[in-house]
Write a protein that holds these residues in place. Structure first.
Motif, PDB file in Angstrom:
ATOM      1  N   ALA A   1     -12.527  -7.684  61.214  1.00  0.00           N
ATOM      2  CA  ALA A   1     -11.958  -8.726  60.361  1.00  0.00           C
ATOM      3  C   ALA A   1     -11.235  -9.776  61.194  1.00  0.00           C
ATOM      4  O   ALA A   1     -11.315 -10.981  60.911  1.00  0.00           O
ATOM      5  CB  ALA A   1     -11.006  -8.101  59.354  1.00  0.00           C
ATOM      6  N   GLY A   2     -10.512  -9.327  62.212  1.00  0.00           N
ATOM      7  CA  GLY A   2      -9.742 -10.272  63.012  1.00  0.00           C
ATOM      8  C   GLY A   2     -10.594 -11.131  63.920  1.00  0.00           C
ATOM      9  O   GLY A   2     -10.337 -12.324  64.074  1.00  0.00           O
ATOM     10  N   LEU A   3     -11.635 -10.550  64.522  1.00  0.00           N
ATOM     11  CA  LEU A   3     -12.328 -11.229  65.614  1.00  0.00           C
ATOM     12  C   LEU A   3     -13.735 -11.710  65.302  1.00  0.00           C
ATOM     13  O   LEU A   3     -14.104 -12.828  65.642  1.00  0.00           O
ATOM     14  CB  LEU A   3     -12.384 -10.310  66.840  1.00  0.00           C
ATOM     15  CG  LEU A   3     -11.083 -10.099  67.606  1.00  0.00           C
ATOM     16  CD1 LEU A   3     -11.326  -9.245  68.827  1.00  0.00           C
ATOM     17  CD2 LEU A   3     -10.491 -11.438  68.016  1.00  0.00           C
TER      18      LEU A   3
ATOM     19  N   LYS B   1      -8.545  -2.552  50.929  1.00  0.00           N
ATOM     20  CA  LYS B   1      -9.478  -2.965  51.979  1.00  0.00           C
ATOM     21  C   LYS B   1     -10.430  -4.047  51.479  1.00  0.00           C
ATOM     22  O   LYS B   1     -10.672  -5.052  52.161  1.00  0.00           O
ATOM     23  CB  LYS B   1     -10.275  -1.763  52.491  1.00  0.00           C
ATOM     24  CG  LYS B   1      -9.525  -0.860  53.445  1.00  0.00           C
ATOM     25  CD  LYS B   1     -10.458   0.204  53.993  1.00  0.00           C
ATOM     26  CE  LYS B   1      -9.775   1.074  55.027  1.00  0.00           C
ATOM     27  NZ  LYS B   1     -10.697   2.104  55.570  1.00  0.00           N
ATOM     28  N   ARG B   2     -11.010  -3.842  50.302  1.00  0.00           N
ATOM     29  CA  ARG B   2     -11.905  -4.856  49.755  1.00  0.00           C
ATOM     30  C   ARG B   2     -11.144  -6.134  49.410  1.00  0.00           C
ATOM     31  O   ARG B   2     -11.652  -7.246  49.613  1.00  0.00           O
ATOM     32  CB  ARG B   2     -12.619  -4.322  48.515  1.00  0.00           C
ATOM     33  CG  ARG B   2     -13.732  -3.338  48.823  1.00  0.00           C
ATOM     34  CD  ARG B   2     -14.496  -2.949  47.568  1.00  0.00           C
ATOM     35  NE  ARG B   2     -15.110  -4.092  46.915  1.00  0.00           N
ATOM     36  CZ  ARG B   2     -16.281  -4.613  47.250  1.00  0.00           C
ATOM     37  NH1 ARG B   2     -16.972  -4.095  48.266  1.00  0.00           N
ATOM     38  NH2 ARG B   2     -16.776  -5.636  46.582  1.00  0.00           N
ATOM     39  N   LEU B   3      -9.937  -5.986  48.913  1.00  0.00           N
ATOM     40  CA  LEU B   3      -9.109  -7.146  48.605  1.00  0.00           C
ATOM     41  C   LEU B   3      -8.884  -7.986  49.855  1.00  0.00           C
ATOM     42  O   LEU B   3      -9.053  -9.209  49.846  1.00  0.00           O
ATOM     43  CB  LEU B   3      -7.797  -6.662  48.004  1.00  0.00           C
ATOM     44  CG  LEU B   3      -6.750  -7.675  47.561  1.00  0.00           C
ATOM     45  CD1 LEU B   3      -5.939  -7.104  46.407  1.00  0.00           C
ATOM     46  CD2 LEU B   3      -5.802  -8.024  48.713  1.00  0.00           C
ATOM     47  N   LEU B   4      -8.516  -7.335  50.952  1.00  0.00           N
ATOM     48  CA  LEU B   4      -8.286  -8.065  52.197  1.00  0.00           C
ATOM     49  C   LEU B   4      -9.570  -8.645  52.757  1.00  0.00           C
ATOM     50  O   LEU B   4      -9.553  -9.698  53.414  1.00  0.00           O
ATOM     51  CB  LEU B   4      -7.623  -7.145  53.221  1.00  0.00           C
ATOM     52  CG  LEU B   4      -6.167  -6.763  52.951  1.00  0.00           C
ATOM     53  CD1 LEU B   4      -5.664  -5.782  54.005  1.00  0.00           C
ATOM     54  CD2 LEU B   4      -5.270  -8.002  52.910  1.00  0.00           C
ATOM     55  N   SER B   5     -10.692  -7.974  52.521  1.00  0.00           N
ATOM     56  CA  SER B   5     -11.974  -8.516  52.977  1.00  0.00           C
ATOM     57  C   SER B   5     -12.284  -9.832  52.276  1.00  0.00           C
ATOM     58  O   SER B   5     -12.803 -10.777  52.889  1.00  0.00           O
ATOM     59  CB  SER B   5     -13.098  -7.499  52.717  1.00  0.00           C
ATOM     60  OG  SER B   5     -12.916  -6.333  53.481  1.00  0.00           O
ATOM     61  N   PHE B   6     -11.959  -9.916  50.987  1.00  0.00           N
ATOM     62  CA  PHE B   6     -12.175 -11.173  50.273  1.00  0.00           C
ATOM     63  C   PHE B   6     -11.196 -12.245  50.715  1.00  0.00           C
ATOM     64  O   PHE B   6     -11.554 -13.432  50.774  1.00  0.00           O
ATOM     65  CB  PHE B   6     -12.087 -10.937  48.762  1.00  0.00           C
ATOM     66  CG  PHE B   6     -13.361 -10.457  48.134  1.00  0.00           C
ATOM     67  CD1 PHE B   6     -14.377 -11.351  47.838  1.00  0.00           C
ATOM     68  CD2 PHE B   6     -13.557  -9.116  47.853  1.00  0.00           C
ATOM     69  CE1 PHE B   6     -15.569 -10.923  47.252  1.00  0.00           C
ATOM     70  CE2 PHE B   6     -14.737  -8.672  47.280  1.00  0.00           C
ATOM     71  CZ  PHE B   6     -15.752  -9.574  46.974  1.00  0.00           C
ATOM     72  N   THR B   7      -9.943 -11.873  51.010  1.00  0.00           N
ATOM     73  CA  THR B   7      -9.021 -12.893  51.532  1.00  0.00           C
ATOM     74  C   THR B   7      -9.474 -13.382  52.898  1.00  0.00           C
ATOM     75  O   THR B   7      -9.277 -14.556  53.243  1.00  0.00           O
ATOM     76  CB  THR B   7      -7.580 -12.347  51.640  1.00  0.00           C
ATOM     77  OG1 THR B   7      -7.519 -11.288  52.600  1.00  0.00           O
ATOM     78  CG2 THR B   7      -7.072 -11.860  50.297  1.00  0.00           C
ATOM     79  N   LEU B   8     -10.088 -12.495  53.672  1.00  0.00           N
ATOM     80  CA  LEU B   8     -10.652 -12.902  54.967  1.00  0.00           C
ATOM     81  C   LEU B   8     -11.694 -13.996  54.759  1.00  0.00           C
ATOM     82  O   LEU B   8     -11.667 -15.037  55.440  1.00  0.00           O
ATOM     83  CB  LEU B   8     -11.279 -11.685  55.654  1.00  0.00           C
ATOM     84  CG  LEU B   8     -12.215 -11.949  56.841  1.00  0.00           C
ATOM     85  CD1 LEU B   8     -11.475 -12.642  57.966  1.00  0.00           C
ATOM     86  CD2 LEU B   8     -12.833 -10.644  57.317  1.00  0.00           C
TER      87      LEU B   8
ATOM     88  N   VAL C   1      -4.533 -12.786  64.290  1.00  0.00           N
ATOM     89  CA  VAL C   1      -3.416 -11.856  64.429  1.00  0.00           C
ATOM     90  C   VAL C   1      -3.020 -11.259  63.074  1.00  0.00           C
ATOM     91  O   VAL C   1      -2.882 -10.040  62.928  1.00  0.00           O
ATOM     92  CB  VAL C   1      -2.210 -12.564  65.083  1.00  0.00           C
ATOM     93  CG1 VAL C   1      -0.998 -11.647  65.108  1.00  0.00           C
ATOM     94  CG2 VAL C   1      -2.562 -13.018  66.491  1.00  0.00           C
ATOM     95  N   VAL C   2      -2.847 -12.103  62.068  1.00  0.00           N
ATOM     96  CA  VAL C   2      -2.324 -11.641  60.774  1.00  0.00           C
ATOM     97  C   VAL C   2      -3.336 -10.759  60.051  1.00  0.00           C
ATOM     98  O   VAL C   2      -2.978  -9.705  59.502  1.00  0.00           O
ATOM     99  CB  VAL C   2      -1.917 -12.843  59.909  1.00  0.00           C
ATOM    100  CG1 VAL C   2      -1.574 -12.402  58.490  1.00  0.00           C
ATOM    101  CG2 VAL C   2      -0.723 -13.556  60.530  1.00  0.00           C
ATOM    102  N   GLN C   3      -4.603 -11.159  60.046  1.00  0.00           N
ATOM    103  CA  GLN C   3      -5.599 -10.364  59.334  1.00  0.00           C
ATOM    104  C   GLN C   3      -5.789  -9.007  59.999  1.00  0.00           C
ATOM    105  O   GLN C   3      -5.911  -7.978  59.326  1.00  0.00           O
ATOM    106  CB  GLN C   3      -6.928 -11.122  59.285  1.00  0.00           C
ATOM    107  CG  GLN C   3      -7.903 -10.590  58.255  1.00  0.00           C
ATOM    108  CD  GLN C   3      -7.548 -11.005  56.829  1.00  0.00           C
ATOM    109  OE1 GLN C   3      -7.231 -12.152  56.565  1.00  0.00           O
ATOM    110  NE2 GLN C   3      -7.604 -10.063  55.894  1.00  0.00           N
TER     111      GLN C   3
END
Length: 532
Positions: A256-258, A306-313, A344-346
């Motif tokens: 997700a970060g890179l 996890k899926r929530l953060l994937s969509f914010t990504l 960094v944040v993600q």
């Protein structure tokens, strides 16, 4: 050692480290030491390259000394280039790679059952690191393609580690999408070579100016599709939320970060160096708007963190595309700063999800509650990067967004103003999403969670980082190893440093943007400089 001598080290060190960890496959402790030493060395080398690139300008190395082997032609061999943009990407990426591997060691990553240690994780992770650095250093399209392929091979192994049905299914989907992207990229490389006779980025920048506008836009469109898939730009982003959440927390964090940012980096290079002029800027602006809005709407609909953060990504990739497509220096500065912030944040937030799973045995909001009372430390390590992602003043997320909004206002077009409005709405919805996670997972009582009793009754299959054995005792679930907390805290500190030192860091981003937009510096450095 000369400055040029440092340039290949971010690739060579992890590649040699991967070979050494394979040899030490039966000695896990030695593997861990080699991996951490290799990545710590890469951080130091990348920091030196950033200082040198900022002080001396673009650094170039023509591998093999083939800078001008044929009179009248440019470099024929492999060209590695470090300018301010690539140096910043190398530094931030190397810091994240080191923090995540320390976290993974603290967590106790495994492959297969509890009796089988992972002997392949460390070498594969180092190969991934080499691929990331190759992409940022590549001075020609073919070696950029090679960097992407190294990433694909390593990421497929990491994504399917443990070989559970869900991970294999997600891995197959991921690798198929990535192969389609690579095929499109390869077609684009073939078309560009047929049109210009070279793949060196500096030479391409000159030769592409001599072909018709329609052909240039068609070539750019092919590359944008390839890079857009890798960067998860809408409508090429549907694969990401289904692929990343199934992997272990450290793998998901580094992906997700890179990995999406490598695609964003490639878009920046193609847009500013190869195809300046804004032929497809309107398309990019629309794609950026849709990526922001649809991504965050998808996040609102999720119940698994996890899926929530994937969509914010996915959603926040739209901010970066917005800044690139504006075509002005402030927009590019904001995009570069926001890329560093978001890496960094993600990454930090996905590491925090791993801590939540360790603490509570679940990452689904229906089963979570009372985490703030159970673990104030966990509450702190979540709320800081969450507020940063939401863009609350004075965090770095706010600073990056303000720069992008100002750049949109400077542009002044109707489409730019629509993007400004979309960016504000997306930021507010992001804040709503992270506040929802806070209220449900941290603030409410566990007994009030709809499925809280299921989480309390179900044993959590976790790994003790000291004894290296499986355990399922609910009394042990709350243990968060110091080896997981320290790297998470370190990344939080890096995120805060982007805020505390926002002045000099954003000034560096402005110098990077000026250098990126003034492509003459890059062209002259590559075609006239370098180590022979």
């Amino acid at each position: 050692m000369s400055a040029q001598g440092l340039i290949p080290l971010p690739v060579l060190i992890p590649a040699l480290g991967a070979a050494a960890t394979l040899v030490a496959g039966r000695r896990p402790r030695l593997q861990r030491i080699i991996t951490q030493v290799a990545l710590a060395t890469v951080v130091a080398v990348c920091a030196a390259l950033l200082y040198l690139a900022d002080r001396d300008g673009t650094l170039v190395l023509h591998v093999g000394g083939w800078a001008q082997s044929v009179p009248g032609m440019g470099p024929l061999g492999i060209t590695l280039v470090v300018d301010r943009l690539s140096a910043l990407m190398l530094v931030v990426s190397s810091i994240v790679l080191l923090a995540v591997v320390v976290y993974a060691i603290g967590q106790g990553i495994r492959d297969g059952d509890e009796r089988q240690p992972v002997s392949i994780f460390m070498p594969t992770y180092l190969v991934l690191s080499a691929g990331v650095c190759t992409a940022f250093l590549a001075g020609d399209l073919f070696n950029l393609f090679v960097g992407f392929e190294v990433l694909l091979a390593a990421s497929f192994v990491l994504l399917t580690i443990g070989a559970s049905p869900d991970r294999v299914r997600a891995g197959i989907s991921y690798v198929m999408v990535s192969m389609v992207s690579s095929l499109i990229f390869l077609i684009g490389i073939a078309l560009i070579y047929a049109a210009t006779g070279t793949l060196n980025l500096a030479e391409l920048a000159l030769r592409l100016d001599g072909i018709s506008t329609g052909t240039r836009d068609a070539l750019f469109a092919v590359l944008l599709v390839a890079f857009g898939i890798k960067a998860a730009v809408f409508p090429l982003s549907a694969w990401l939320p289904d692929s990343y959440p199934t992997a272990p927390a450290p793998v998901t964090a580094v992906f997700a970060g890179l990995l999406t940012k490598v695609g964003v980096y490639a878009i920046i290079r193609a847009h500013s160096l190869l195809f300046p002029g804004g032929g497809l800027d309107s398309v990019l602006l629309v794609a950026g708007l849709l990526t922001m809005v649809i991504g965050i709407l998808g996040a609102i609909a999720q119940s698994d963190i996890k899926r929530l953060l994937s969509f914010t990504l996915v959603s926040h990739i739209g901010y970066m595309v917005f800044g690139v497509a504006l075509g002005n220096q402030l927009g590019m500065s904001g995009a570069i700063y926001y890329v560093a912030h978001h890496i960094v944040v993600q990454t930090t937030l996905f590491l925090v999800v791993g801590l939540i799973e360790r603490q509570a045995g679940a990452s689904t909001l229906q089963r979570l509650g009372g985490l703030a009372a159970a673990s104030p430390v966990l509450a702190f390590v979540f709320v800081v990067p969450a507020l940063n992602l939401g863009g609350i003043p004075p965090f770095s997320g706010f600073i990056g967004k303000i720069a992008l909004l100002e750049a949109g206002a400077q542009n002044g077009s109707a489409l730019a103003w629509i993007l400004v409005a979309g960016a504000v709405v997306t930021s507010l919805l992001t804040l709503y999403v992270v506040a929802r996670v806070w209220t449900k997972a941290f603030w409410r009582a566990r007994a009030d969670a709809p499925e809280g009793h299921l989480a309390a009754a179900a044993p959590a299959v976790l790994l003790d980082d000291i004894e290296d054995i499986e355990f399922a005792d609910r009394d042990s679930v709350g243990r968060m190893p110091i080896g997981m907390l320290i790297p998470t805290g370190a990344l939080i500190a890096v995120g805060l440093a982007l805020t505390v030192a926002a002045g000099p860091i954003f000034s560096y981003a402005e110098r990077s943007a000026a250098e990126v937009l003034d492509r003459g510096q890059y062209i002259s450095a590559v075609l006239a400089g370098g180590e022979r």
